[in-house]
Scaffold this motif. Sequence first.
Motif, PDB file in Angstrom:
ATOM      1  N   PHE A 162       0.967  -0.962  -0.337  1.00  0.00           N
ATOM      2  CA  PHE A 162      -0.019  -0.225  -0.006  1.00  0.00           C
ATOM      3  C   PHE A 162       0.925   1.018  -0.255  1.00  0.00           C
ATOM      4  O   PHE A 162       1.676   1.095   0.993  1.00  0.00           O
ATOM      5  N   TYR A 163       1.013   2.669  -0.867  1.00  0.00           N
ATOM      6  CA  TYR A 163       1.818   3.183  -1.445  1.00  0.00           C
ATOM      7  C   TYR A 163       1.416   4.129  -2.042  1.00  0.00           C
ATOM      8  O   TYR A 163       0.007   3.921  -3.906  1.00  0.00           O
ATOM      9  N   ASP A 164       1.068   5.430  -2.107  1.00  0.00           N
ATOM     10  CA  ASP A 164       0.601   6.408  -2.336  1.00  0.00           C
ATOM     11  C   ASP A 164      -1.049   5.943  -3.110  1.00  0.00           C
ATOM     12  O   ASP A 164      -1.273   6.437  -3.531  1.00  0.00           O
ATOM     13  N   GLY A 165      -1.600   6.070  -2.436  1.00  0.00           N
ATOM     14  CA  GLY A 165      -2.813   5.349  -2.198  1.00  0.00           C
ATOM     15  C   GLY A 165      -3.328   4.768  -2.555  1.00  0.00           C
ATOM     16  O   GLY A 165      -4.546   3.952  -3.410  1.00  0.00           O
ATOM     17  N   ARG A 166      -2.525   3.384  -3.013  1.00  0.00           N
ATOM     18  CA  ARG A 166      -2.858   2.274  -4.262  1.00  0.00           C
ATOM     19  C   ARG A 166      -2.419   1.465  -3.498  1.00  0.00           C
ATOM     20  O   ARG A 166      -1.377   0.886  -2.632  1.00  0.00           O
ATOM     21  N   TYR A 167      -3.710   0.331  -3.532  1.00  0.00           N
ATOM     22  CA  TYR A 167      -2.868  -1.301  -2.999  1.00  0.00           C
ATOM     23  C   TYR A 167      -2.214  -2.242  -4.424  1.00  0.00           C
ATOM     24  O   TYR A 167      -3.467  -2.052  -4.931  1.00  0.00           O
ATOM     25  N   LEU A 168      -1.314  -2.627  -4.565  1.00  0.00           N
ATOM     26  CA  LEU A 168      -1.043  -4.054  -5.271  1.00  0.00           C
ATOM     27  C   LEU A 168      -0.656  -5.474  -4.394  1.00  0.00           C
ATOM     28  O   LEU A 168      -0.569  -5.550  -3.588  1.00  0.00           O
ATOM     29  N   PHE A 213      10.529   2.324   1.151  1.00  0.00           N
ATOM     30  CA  PHE A 213       9.173   3.270  -0.141  1.00  0.00           C
ATOM     31  C   PHE A 213       9.472   4.258   1.510  1.00  0.00           C
ATOM     32  O   PHE A 213       9.127   4.804   2.398  1.00  0.00           O
ATOM     33  N   ALA A 214       9.442   5.977   0.768  1.00  0.00           N
ATOM     34  CA  ALA A 214       9.687   7.346   1.151  1.00  0.00           C
ATOM     35  C   ALA A 214       8.283   8.213   0.147  1.00  0.00           C
ATOM     36  O   ALA A 214       8.012   7.165  -1.031  1.00  0.00           O
ATOM     37  N   PRO A 215       8.190   9.183   0.791  1.00  0.00           N
ATOM     38  CA  PRO A 215       7.052   9.856  -0.061  1.00  0.00           C
ATOM     39  C   PRO A 215       7.539  10.448  -1.023  1.00  0.00           C
ATOM     40  O   PRO A 215       6.679  10.393  -2.416  1.00  0.00           O
ATOM     41  N   ASP A 216       8.733  10.558  -1.926  1.00  0.00           N
ATOM     42  CA  ASP A 216       9.118  10.946  -2.868  1.00  0.00           C
ATOM     43  C   ASP A 216      10.107   9.896  -4.025  1.00  0.00           C
ATOM     44  O   ASP A 216      10.130   9.453  -5.159  1.00  0.00           O
ATOM     45  N   PHE A 217      10.488   8.828  -3.423  1.00  0.00           N
ATOM     46  CA  PHE A 217      11.093   7.612  -3.752  1.00  0.00           C
ATOM     47  C   PHE A 217      10.704   5.742  -3.534  1.00  0.00           C
ATOM     48  O   PHE A 217      10.548   6.006  -2.436  1.00  0.00           O
ATOM     49  N   ILE A 218      11.301   5.379  -4.087  1.00  0.00           N
ATOM     50  CA  ILE A 218      11.038   3.641  -3.704  1.00  0.00           C
ATOM     51  C   ILE A 218      12.187   3.216  -4.368  1.00  0.00           C
ATOM     52  O   ILE A 218      12.886   3.611  -4.872  1.00  0.00           O
ATOM     53  N   ILE A 223       0.388  -2.380   6.343  1.00  0.00           N
ATOM     54  CA  ILE A 223      -0.053  -1.227   6.838  1.00  0.00           C
ATOM     55  C   ILE A 223      -1.403  -1.376   5.798  1.00  0.00           C
ATOM     56  O   ILE A 223      -1.462  -1.991   4.529  1.00  0.00           O
ATOM     57  N   LYS A 224      -2.638  -0.582   6.094  1.00  0.00           N
ATOM     58  CA  LYS A 224      -3.777  -0.067   5.315  1.00  0.00           C
ATOM     59  C   LYS A 224      -4.465   0.499   5.836  1.00  0.00           C
ATOM     60  O   LYS A 224      -4.455   0.894   6.641  1.00  0.00           O
ATOM     61  N   GLU A 225      -5.729   1.373   5.156  1.00  0.00           N
ATOM     62  CA  GLU A 225      -6.826   2.312   5.368  1.00  0.00           C
ATOM     63  C   GLU A 225      -7.979   1.203   6.557  1.00  0.00           C
ATOM     64  O   GLU A 225      -7.726   0.390   6.019  1.00  0.00           O
ATOM     65  N   LEU A 226      -7.636   1.929   7.337  1.00  0.00           N
ATOM     66  CA  LEU A 226      -8.877   1.126   8.266  1.00  0.00           C
ATOM     67  C   LEU A 226     -10.538   1.032   7.667  1.00  0.00           C
ATOM     68  O   LEU A 226     -11.152  -0.127   8.103  1.00  0.00           O
ATOM     69  N   SER A 227     -10.767   1.763   6.557  1.00  0.00           N
ATOM     70  CA  SER A 227     -11.414   1.645   6.097  1.00  0.00           C
ATOM     71  C   SER A 227     -11.501   0.203   4.779  1.00  0.00           C
ATOM     72  O   SER A 227     -13.186  -0.117   4.429  1.00  0.00           O
ATOM     73  N   LYS A 228     -10.578  -0.070   4.741  1.00  0.00           N
ATOM     74  CA  LYS A 228      -9.861  -0.984   3.273  1.00  0.00           C
ATOM     75  C   LYS A 228     -10.784  -2.937   4.384  1.00  0.00           C
ATOM     76  O   LYS A 228     -10.017  -3.127   4.957  1.00  0.00           O
ATOM     77  N   PRO A 229     -11.278  -2.842   3.679  1.00  0.00           N
ATOM     78  CA  PRO A 229     -11.909  -4.201   4.145  1.00  0.00           C
ATOM     79  C   PRO A 229     -10.586  -5.462   3.818  1.00  0.00           C
ATOM     80  O   PRO A 229      -9.705  -5.808   2.846  1.00  0.00           O
ATOM     81  N   ILE A 230     -10.568  -6.301   4.939  1.00  0.00           N
ATOM     82  CA  ILE A 230      -8.787  -7.062   4.818  1.00  0.00           C
ATOM     83  C   ILE A 230      -8.639  -8.482   4.008  1.00  0.00           C
ATOM     84  O   ILE A 230      -8.009  -8.616   3.812  1.00  0.00           O
TER      85      ILE A 230
END
Length: 265
Positions: free
Chosen positions: A52-58, A74-79, A243-250
């Motif tokens: 989960f990075y930059d608002g995207r799940y893979l 991951f960092a905010p501006d680089f991988i 980590i995940k968004e609280l609202s994201k179904p596991i």
Amino acid sequence: MGSEDMSVVVGVCPNASLFFREEREGLARMIEDCGYNVQRVNDSWPRDRYIFYDGRYLTKRDAGTLGEGGYFQFAPDFILVSDLLLGGVPSRSLAEREVSSYFPSKHVYGIHCGECRSSSGDKAQPIGHIDLTCLVIPSRRLLIFDSVLHRLGAFENIRNYFFGIGERENYSVEFYESKESFKLYPLNCLVLPNNNDGELVFANRCDSGFLGLLSRYDVEFVTVPVHCTPMESGGSIRCCTNIKELSKPINELIFPEKVINPYWF
């Protein structure tokens, strides 16, 4: 994503003594004690089920190794991505190209995988998962590499490459000599956002030298007793969490049979 919008996934493996449930459950409760929501799963290594990075799940089941979190930092501006991401012969350029196609706005750096040699002196084996050998702490603009597992004493060009990443991204670069503690994978820390626009780092308390390095950079950290899981089983604190968004179904990220009923605890 702030800590109040996040859930920390912890693989506690209640039926698998091989992966030491007591340690995992202790980690889950420590994270909860620090104010984070925790989702327990019956999975040894939830880090490798999705990123989960930059608002995207893979997810790994949909994207293959691109969804296997151990290959990344991951960092905010680089991988940072392992040069073994695609398997076969290590290739920084191929790994960088593949990841850039998914995250074109980010700088992507292929990282030479580390190596591990058993105590019997067998041939060194590559460590494809770079989260065992390097660490990113964005609020301190800090990159740390394990000089033992990366064999930096033998490869000066790799050391210079790491310095080059730090120079381009304006990060400090530290090389930690893990010596005997390399078996604990001390850099395999869980880094979580806190409420002070920084991070809280969950680190193995068994390596005082590494904790001293964190202190020199004023990193806020919590120490976790992790004696059993590292080299015997192939991972440590970051590997057994995600980590995940609280609202994201596991269930969308972990196979349903791996999800634990919260009333079991």
